[in-house]
Scaffold this active site. Structure first.
Site, short mmCIF file in Angstrom:
data_model
loop_
_atom_site.label_atom_id
_atom_site.label_comp_id
_atom_site.label_asym_id
_atom_site.label_seq_id
_atom_site.Cartn_x
_atom_site.Cartn_y
_atom_site.Cartn_z
CE LYS A 102 -4.19 -1.87 2.13
NZ LYS A 102 -5.22 -1.61 3.16
CE1 TYR A 152 -9.64 -2.20 -0.09
CE2 TYR A 152 -8.61 -0.28 -1.08
CZ TYR A 152 -8.51 -1.45 -0.36
OH TYR A 152 -7.29 -1.89 0.11
CG PHE A 159 -13.43 2.47 6.87
CD1 PHE A 159 -12.97 1.85 5.72
CD2 PHE A 159 -14.15 1.71 7.78
CE1 PHE A 159 -13.20 0.51 5.48
CE2 PHE A 159 -14.39 0.36 7.55
CZ PHE A 159 -13.91 -0.24 6.38
NE ARG A 198 -7.83 -12.93 4.74
CZ ARG A 198 -8.21 -11.66 4.61
NH1 ARG A 198 -7.92 -10.98 3.51
NH2 ARG A 198 -8.88 -11.06 5.56
CB THR A 210 -7.55 -5.57 9.33
OG1 THR A 210 -8.03 -6.67 8.54
CG2 THR A 210 -7.81 -4.27 8.58
NE ARG A 217 -2.79 -5.67 6.83
CZ ARG A 217 -3.86 -6.30 6.37
NH1 ARG A 217 -4.36 -7.32 7.02
NH2 ARG A 217 -4.40 -5.91 5.23
CG ASN A 237 -3.97 -2.12 6.54
OD1 ASN A 237 -3.81 -1.65 5.42
ND2 ASN A 237 -4.97 -2.93 6.84
CG HIS A 246 -5.75 -5.57 -0.36
ND1 HIS A 246 -6.95 -5.52 0.31
CD2 HIS A 246 -5.96 -6.32 -1.47
CE1 HIS A 246 -7.85 -6.22 -0.37
NE2 HIS A 246 -7.28 -6.71 -1.46
P1 CMP Z 1 -7.82 -4.02 3.31
O1 CMP Z 1 -7.47 -5.42 3.60
O2 CMP Z 1 -7.12 -3.35 2.19
O3 CMP Z 1 -9.40 -3.94 3.05
C1 CMP Z 1 -10.19 -2.84 3.41
C2 CMP Z 1 -9.42 -1.81 4.14
O4 CMP Z 1 -10.20 -0.87 4.85
C3 CMP Z 1 -8.59 -2.47 5.20
O5 CMP Z 1 -7.55 -3.18 4.62
C4 CMP Z 1 -8.19 -1.30 6.06
O6 CMP Z 1 -7.00 -0.69 5.61
C5 CMP Z 1 -9.35 -0.36 5.86
N1 CMP Z 1 -10.11 -0.23 7.09
C6 CMP Z 1 -10.76 -1.20 7.73
N2 CMP Z 1 -11.32 -0.70 8.86
C7 CMP Z 1 -10.99 0.61 8.89
C8 CMP Z 1 -11.27 1.67 9.79
N3 CMP Z 1 -12.01 1.46 10.89
N4 CMP Z 1 -10.78 2.87 9.52
C9 CMP Z 1 -10.03 3.08 8.39
N5 CMP Z 1 -9.74 2.12 7.50
C10 CMP Z 1 -10.22 0.90 7.76
#
Ligand code: CMP
Length: 142
Positions: free
Chosen positions: A14, A54, A62, A90, A96, A107, A117, A120
């Site tokens: 990312k 997304y 978010f 994963r 996450t 992570r 984070n 992905h």
């Molecule tokens: P990802 O696996 O890329 O899939 C969806 C993304 O949304 C997740 O990783 C996080 O980076 C993001 N995400 C999930 N929960 C939150 C949150 N509470 N606030 C901001 N970003 C979020």
């Protein structure tokens, strides 16, 4: 083709990790953990492209923050091959929320927050196929 065997998944290094110079270390760990890179490129998503990727999260509070962040700097998209690739990737990524990620996960080591984070990964084989097709044409797989 391997992208149809279930042994391939889709991953992103990312924008936070690329911006902060962590992409090389992350890709080294990908290789050290036995993944083969089948496709990879550096791209800078537009906000619309991030929203498309997304779209499943578009009702989430978010969503704006997520798509702003994902279009804020370049990222690296990857097709990763390994046995049980979806789960293996994963597992290597970790939770996450980096505060909940196990030691030794990407992570835990590289992410700074739930939003930024570092990586992905697809959450199912079906979504891996959809996400790979969003970013790569067949000609881009080796
Ligand atoms: P990802 O696996 O890329 O899939 C969806 C993304 O949304 C997740 O990783 C996080 O980076 C993001 N995400 C999930 N929960 C939150 C949150 N509470 N606030 C901001 N970003 C979020």
């Amino acid at each position: 083709m391997a992208e149809q065997t279930g042994n391939i998944t889709f991953g992103i290094v990312k924008p936070d990790a690329v911006r902060d110079g962590k992409a090389g270390a992350i890709i080294q760990k990908v290789l050290d953990n036995g993944f083969k890179l089948r496709a990879m490129k550096l791209i800078h998503l537009t906000q619309r492209e991030a929203e498309g990727f997304y779209a499943v999260h578009k009702e989430r509070p978010f969503f704006g923050e997520l798509t702003n962040f994902m279009s804020s700097a370049p990222c690296i998209v990857m097709a990763l091959e390994k046995e049980n690739a979806v789960k293996a990737w994963r597992d290597l990524m970790g939770a996450t929320d980096p505060a909940k990620a196990d030691a030794g996960t990407l992570r835990k080591e590289f992410a700074t927050s739930i939003g930024e984070n570092a990586v992905h990964g697809s959450d199912s084989e079906e979504n891996a196929q959809i996400e790979l097709a969003y970013f790569f044409s067949h000609l881009e797989f080796v």
